[in-house]
Scaffold this active site. Structure first.
Site, short mmCIF file in Angstrom:
data_model
loop_
_atom_site.label_atom_id
_atom_site.label_comp_id
_atom_site.label_asym_id
_atom_site.label_seq_id
_atom_site.Cartn_x
_atom_site.Cartn_y
_atom_site.Cartn_z
N LYS A 103 -8.03 -8.66 -17.57
CA LYS A 103 -7.07 -7.58 -17.86
C LYS A 103 -6.27 -7.89 -19.13
O LYS A 103 -5.96 -6.99 -19.90
CB LYS A 103 -6.11 -7.39 -16.68
CG LYS A 103 -6.75 -6.78 -15.44
CD LYS A 103 -7.13 -5.33 -15.65
CE LYS A 103 -7.63 -4.69 -14.38
NZ LYS A 103 -8.03 -3.28 -14.58
N LYS A 152 -26.40 0.19 -12.40
CA LYS A 152 -25.40 0.52 -11.39
C LYS A 152 -24.62 1.76 -11.80
O LYS A 152 -24.22 1.91 -12.95
CB LYS A 152 -24.44 -0.66 -11.22
CG LYS A 152 -23.40 -0.47 -10.12
CD LYS A 152 -22.51 -1.69 -10.01
CE LYS A 152 -21.46 -1.51 -8.92
NZ LYS A 152 -20.57 -2.68 -8.81
N LYS A 197 -17.80 4.68 -12.52
CA LYS A 197 -16.91 5.57 -13.27
C LYS A 197 -16.81 5.16 -14.72
O LYS A 197 -16.94 5.98 -15.63
CB LYS A 197 -15.52 5.56 -12.64
CG LYS A 197 -15.43 6.11 -11.23
CD LYS A 197 -14.00 6.09 -10.73
CE LYS A 197 -13.88 6.63 -9.32
NZ LYS A 197 -14.40 5.68 -8.31
#
Length: 328
Positions: free
Chosen positions: A111, A194, A197
């Site tokens: 992150k 895969k 989103k």
């Protein structure tokens, strides 16, 4: 009955990969365990959503899970921020969490790289909030993907550390269910392995017929086989894998035979696949629209979940306060 806890992030609509992964696992677990499923709206604050988006995201994801079959009478389904005891336990766990171990968590480091201008304390202490979500109900099992295993190890560490500091055997150490090993893996339509989103290759349960058809017709293929019984390249194999998931055996056998004899017409295959996906999604889509439009029902489910989850969490916190030395 063993207790299971799992979070649901309010980050957009469910797609076929979600359905055949987490959703089907949740449906099975609600029949077998005492389940606590929560919508993790506190976690989402690390990305600073605006109030309108946050409220809408919570109700959208709740409506979709209910439409898929999650039963609020059978499982406890609640919004994380409705159970204030979680934040209190989060505080206590943070008092015994150390900066070095939090900074070493892989998801935190990822992150930091992805959003260097928004490295907030919530990102750093994500593992202790996740641990509070789980152990506030004394859950013994948590369905997670393998990417969350380090956070699960932290949850076990925080539970164990609390027990050791206060010389009690109070919190169980929660074990992981690895959904990725058991769930059907739905491939993406862009040739990747895969559906997701962030990859922009997903078919959502709420997509209408035209949208599904357009997405499938744009799926990546090749120019077709030139030798009988050729090995399918990944993008083509993805189409066949999707067909195995949503179509009948006769349909799959027909197009496999066409491929193996070098007579495949991808346009025909895509049209059939789009039709079969729509047949699968249509009843779920209709149910999503029905539930999403029933604000009174959604509010009732949210209130019921908050009541049930608070009863469980408040019992734990009463005992935790006594163990630590606070007045109950």
């Amino acid at each position: 009955m063993e207790i299971v806890a799992s979070g649901i992030r309010p980050t957009g609509n469910l797609h076929l990969g979600n359905y055949f992964g987490a959703v089907k696992s949740f449906l099975k677990m609600q029949d077998e365990y005492n389940c606590f499923f929560f919508i993790a709206d506190w976690h989402s604050l690390t990305t600073h959503p605006n109030p309108v988006n946050l409220r809408q995201s919570v109700k959208t994801i709740l409506a979709e899970y209910l439409a898929c079959g999650l039963d609020p009478e059978q499982a406890t389904i609640y919004v994380q921020s409705d159970v204030r005891e979680v934040v209190e336990l989060y505080l206590y766990l943070n008092m015994n969490a150390y900066l070095g171990e939090l900074e070493r968590v892989t998801t935190f480091k990822e992150k930091v790289r992805a959003q260097p201008d928004n490295v907030n304390a919530g990102l750093l202490t994500y593992p202790s909030l996740m641990a509070a979500d789980i152990i506030v109900h004394k859950a013994v099992k948590v369905p997670v993907g393998k990417d969350q295993e380090q956070n699960m190890e932290m949850a076990r560490k925080f539970a164990r550390r609390f027990n050791n500091i206060y010389n009690v055997e109070f919190f169980p150490e929660p074990a992981s269910f690895h959904l990725s090993d058991k769930a059907v893996k739905v491939p993406g339509l862009d040739g990747s392995g895969k559906m997701g989103k962030s990859e922009g290759n997903a078919i959502y349960l709420v997509d209408d017929e035209k949208t599904i058809s357009r997405k499938v017709m744009h799926a990546v293929t090749d120019s077709g086989p030139t030798e009988p019984d050729s090995v399918k390249p990944e993008p083509v194999q993805n189409l066949f894998t999707m067909m195995e998931i949503v179509s009948g055996k006769e349909t799959c056998d027909y197009f496999n035979e066409k491929y193996n004899t070098c007579q495949i017409r991808y346009g025909d295959m895509k049209k059939q696949l789009a039709a079969d996906i729509n047949v699968f999604c249509a009843p779920i889509r209709e149910r999503i629209i029905e539930i999403a439009g029933n604000e009174a029902y959604l509010d009732k489910v949210i209130a019921l979940g908050a009541e049930k989850a608070t009863v469980s969490a408040s019992k734990t916190l009463q005992e935790v306060r006594e163990i630590i030395g606070f007045r109950r």
